[in-house]
Design a protein around this motif. Structure first.
Motif, mmCIF file in Angstrom:
data_model
loop_
_atom_site.group_PDB
_atom_site.id
_atom_site.type_symbol
_atom_site.label_atom_id
_atom_site.label_comp_id
_atom_site.label_asym_id
_atom_site.label_seq_id
_atom_site.Cartn_x
_atom_site.Cartn_y
_atom_site.Cartn_z
ATOM 1 N N LEU A 1 0.848 -1.195 0.000
ATOM 2 C CA LEU A 1 0.000 0.000 0.000
ATOM 3 C C LEU A 1 0.881 1.242 0.000
ATOM 4 C CD1 LEU A 1 -3.035 1.000 0.317
ATOM 5 C CD2 LEU A 1 -2.552 1.143 2.764
ATOM 6 N N ILE A 2 0.392 2.313 -0.635
ATOM 7 C CA ILE A 2 1.097 3.600 -0.622
ATOM 8 C C ILE A 2 0.155 4.666 -0.089
ATOM 9 C CG2 ILE A 2 2.224 5.377 -2.023
ATOM 10 C CD1 ILE A 2 3.011 3.177 -4.000
ATOM 11 N N LEU A 3 0.610 5.405 0.923
ATOM 12 C CA LEU A 3 -0.086 6.599 1.414
ATOM 13 C C LEU A 3 0.627 7.799 0.794
ATOM 14 C CD1 LEU A 3 -0.550 5.728 5.214
ATOM 15 C CD2 LEU A 3 -2.249 5.571 3.381
ATOM 16 N N LEU A 4 -0.102 8.571 -0.017
ATOM 17 C CA LEU A 4 0.542 9.554 -0.885
ATOM 18 C C LEU A 4 -0.025 10.952 -0.673
ATOM 19 C CD1 LEU A 4 2.470 10.066 -3.293
ATOM 20 C CD2 LEU A 4 0.610 9.351 -4.812
ATOM 21 N N ASP A 5 0.873 11.885 -0.337
ATOM 22 C CA ASP A 5 0.503 13.298 -0.245
ATOM 23 C C ASP A 5 0.354 13.863 -1.652
ATOM 24 O OD1 ASP A 5 -0.020 15.783 0.858
ATOM 25 O OD2 ASP A 5 2.102 16.312 1.045
ATOM 26 N N VAL A 6 -0.396 14.938 -1.793
ATOM 27 C CA VAL A 6 -0.580 15.563 -3.102
ATOM 28 C C VAL A 6 0.400 16.712 -3.314
ATOM 29 C CG1 VAL A 6 -2.153 16.886 -4.563
ATOM 30 C CG2 VAL A 6 -3.003 14.891 -3.316
ATOM 31 N N MET A 7 0.440 17.631 -2.358
ATOM 32 C CA MET A 7 1.235 18.857 -2.538
ATOM 33 C C MET A 7 2.683 18.623 -2.122
ATOM 34 S SD MET A 7 -1.483 21.775 -1.331
ATOM 35 C CE MET A 7 -1.790 21.052 0.277
ATOM 36 N N MET A 8 3.522 18.336 -3.128
ATOM 37 C CA MET A 8 4.950 18.111 -2.901
ATOM 38 C C MET A 8 5.725 18.822 -4.006
ATOM 39 S SD MET A 8 5.128 14.048 -1.887
ATOM 40 C CE MET A 8 4.411 13.518 -3.450
ATOM 41 N N PRO A 9 6.939 19.288 -3.699
ATOM 42 C CA PRO A 9 7.754 19.908 -4.748
ATOM 43 C C PRO A 9 8.203 18.863 -5.768
ATOM 44 C CG PRO A 9 9.019 19.649 -2.724
ATOM 45 C CD PRO A 9 7.613 19.284 -2.389
ATOM 46 N N GLY A 10 8.504 19.325 -6.978
ATOM 47 C CA GLY A 10 8.891 18.373 -8.019
ATOM 48 C C GLY A 10 7.660 17.633 -8.505
ATOM 49 N N LEU A 11 7.705 16.313 -8.414
ATOM 50 C CA LEU A 11 6.525 15.511 -8.775
ATOM 51 C C LEU A 11 5.478 15.625 -7.673
ATOM 52 C CD1 LEU A 11 7.900 12.088 -10.149
ATOM 53 C CD2 LEU A 11 6.953 14.004 -11.447
ATOM 54 N N ASP A 12 4.316 16.168 -7.992
ATOM 55 C CA ASP A 12 3.266 16.196 -6.970
ATOM 56 C C ASP A 12 2.625 14.807 -6.881
ATOM 57 O OD1 ASP A 12 1.530 15.935 -9.108
ATOM 58 O OD2 ASP A 12 0.592 17.897 -8.872
ATOM 59 N N GLY A 13 1.718 14.665 -5.947
ATOM 60 C CA GLY A 13 1.115 13.357 -5.721
ATOM 61 C C GLY A 13 0.337 12.840 -6.919
ATOM 62 N N TYR A 14 -0.364 13.732 -7.618
ATOM 63 C CA TYR A 14 -1.139 13.298 -8.773
ATOM 64 C C TYR A 14 -0.235 12.703 -9.854
ATOM 65 C CZ TYR A 14 -5.068 15.962 -6.811
ATOM 66 O OH TYR A 14 -6.080 16.433 -6.002
ATOM 67 N N GLU A 15 0.856 13.396 -10.161
ATOM 68 C CA GLU A 15 1.765 12.892 -11.189
ATOM 69 C C GLU A 15 2.461 11.615 -10.723
ATOM 70 O OE1 GLU A 15 3.698 12.299 -14.663
ATOM 71 O OE2 GLU A 15 2.009 13.641 -14.238
ATOM 72 N N THR A 16 2.788 11.548 -9.441
ATOM 73 C CA THR A 16 3.398 10.327 -8.902
ATOM 74 C C THR A 16 2.449 9.143 -9.064
ATOM 75 O OG1 THR A 16 4.652 11.613 -7.270
ATOM 76 C CG2 THR A 16 4.389 9.261 -6.836
ATOM 77 N N CYS A 17 1.175 9.358 -8.750
ATOM 78 C CA CYS A 17 0.178 8.299 -8.896
ATOM 79 C C CYS A 17 0.037 7.910 -10.366
ATOM 80 C CB CYS A 17 -1.160 8.761 -8.337
ATOM 81 S SG CYS A 17 -2.453 7.494 -8.366
ATOM 82 N N ARG A 18 0.012 8.896 -11.243
ATOM 83 C CA ARG A 18 -0.115 8.623 -12.679
ATOM 84 C C ARG A 18 1.023 7.730 -13.156
ATOM 85 N NH1 ARG A 18 -0.406 13.472 -14.090
ATOM 86 N NH2 ARG A 18 -2.663 13.681 -14.309
ATOM 87 N N GLN A 19 2.249 8.016 -12.708
ATOM 88 C CA GLN A 19 3.399 7.220 -13.135
ATOM 89 C C GLN A 19 3.391 5.836 -12.490
ATOM 90 O OE1 GLN A 19 7.264 9.085 -13.318
ATOM 91 N NE2 GLN A 19 6.387 11.117 -13.708
#
Length: 201
Positions: A56-74
């Motif tokens: 499981l991954i607990l993922l924040d959205v607002m992060m510098p560089g790759l935000d959470g949305y883009e991280t999830c997309r990848q």
């Protein structure tokens, strides 16, 4: 039967760029789960790819560089990590934010500040679903192997029947050649038997 990679304790990756949030989540989860941490999206992608059976991954959205949305997309675009459940854990709590996260493949969306009972319940639910999916996949693989084995057995049986019928026909032809008494009716009957057996198979 649990199918988690780490047997007794599932492994959760916590991704957040704020050290206090990582510390809080690690402290909440450490008694029930193995945890890994990443403070940015790029590191999270590396850890997820390098950790077989991450649960499981607990993922924040607002992060510098790759935000959470883009991280999830990848994560969802990579076959190695696509099946890892992602729960967004973020201060972005508008309806459109949640809709965006779910549209990218996340299984849940939890707003900060974190309520421990809600966190525990949502995490436990997703891990239970993950375990069920893994068991179903294993069951389907076993069924597929069973079908392949049975198909191979039927092919061997069919070959054995054909060889037996061919041998029988040759034996009858040999008797006719040595006795001078041909039995055309026998050959025709044999032809019908072979056709009936082949159609049944």
């Amino acid at each position: 039967m649990t199918t988690f990679a780490n047997k007794d304790r599932p492994t959760i990756l916590i991704v957040d760029d704020t050290p206090d949030n990582i510390m809080l989540l690690s402290r909440l989860l450490k008694d029930r789960y193995n945890t890994k941490v990443a403070n940015n999206g790029s590191l999270a992608l590396q850890i997820a790819q390098a950790t077989p059976g991450l649960d499981l991954i607990l993922l924040d959205v607002m992060m510098p560089g790759l935000d959470g949305y883009e991280t999830c997309r990848q994560l969802k675009a990579n076959p190695v990590t696509a099946d890892i459940p992602v729960i967004f854990l973020t201060a972005k709590n508008q309806v459109e934010d949640e809709a965006m996260g779910l549209s990218l493949g996340a299984v849940d969306y939890i707003a900060k500040p974190v309520s421990p009972p809600i966190l525990f319940a949502r995490v436990a639910t997703q891990l239970t679903l993950l375990d069920a999916r893994r068991q179903l996949k294993e069951h389907n693989e076993n069924l597929e192997k069973l079908v392949q084995d049975r198909t191979a057995q039927l092919a061997l049986m069919q070959e054995a029947i054909i060889m037996a019928m061919a041998s029988l026909a040759e034996t009858r032809d040999f008797r006719a050649a040595t006795t001078g008494k041909a039995d055309d009716g026998h050959i025709r009957r044999t032809q019908h038997y072979v056709r009936a057996l082949a159609q049944h198979l």
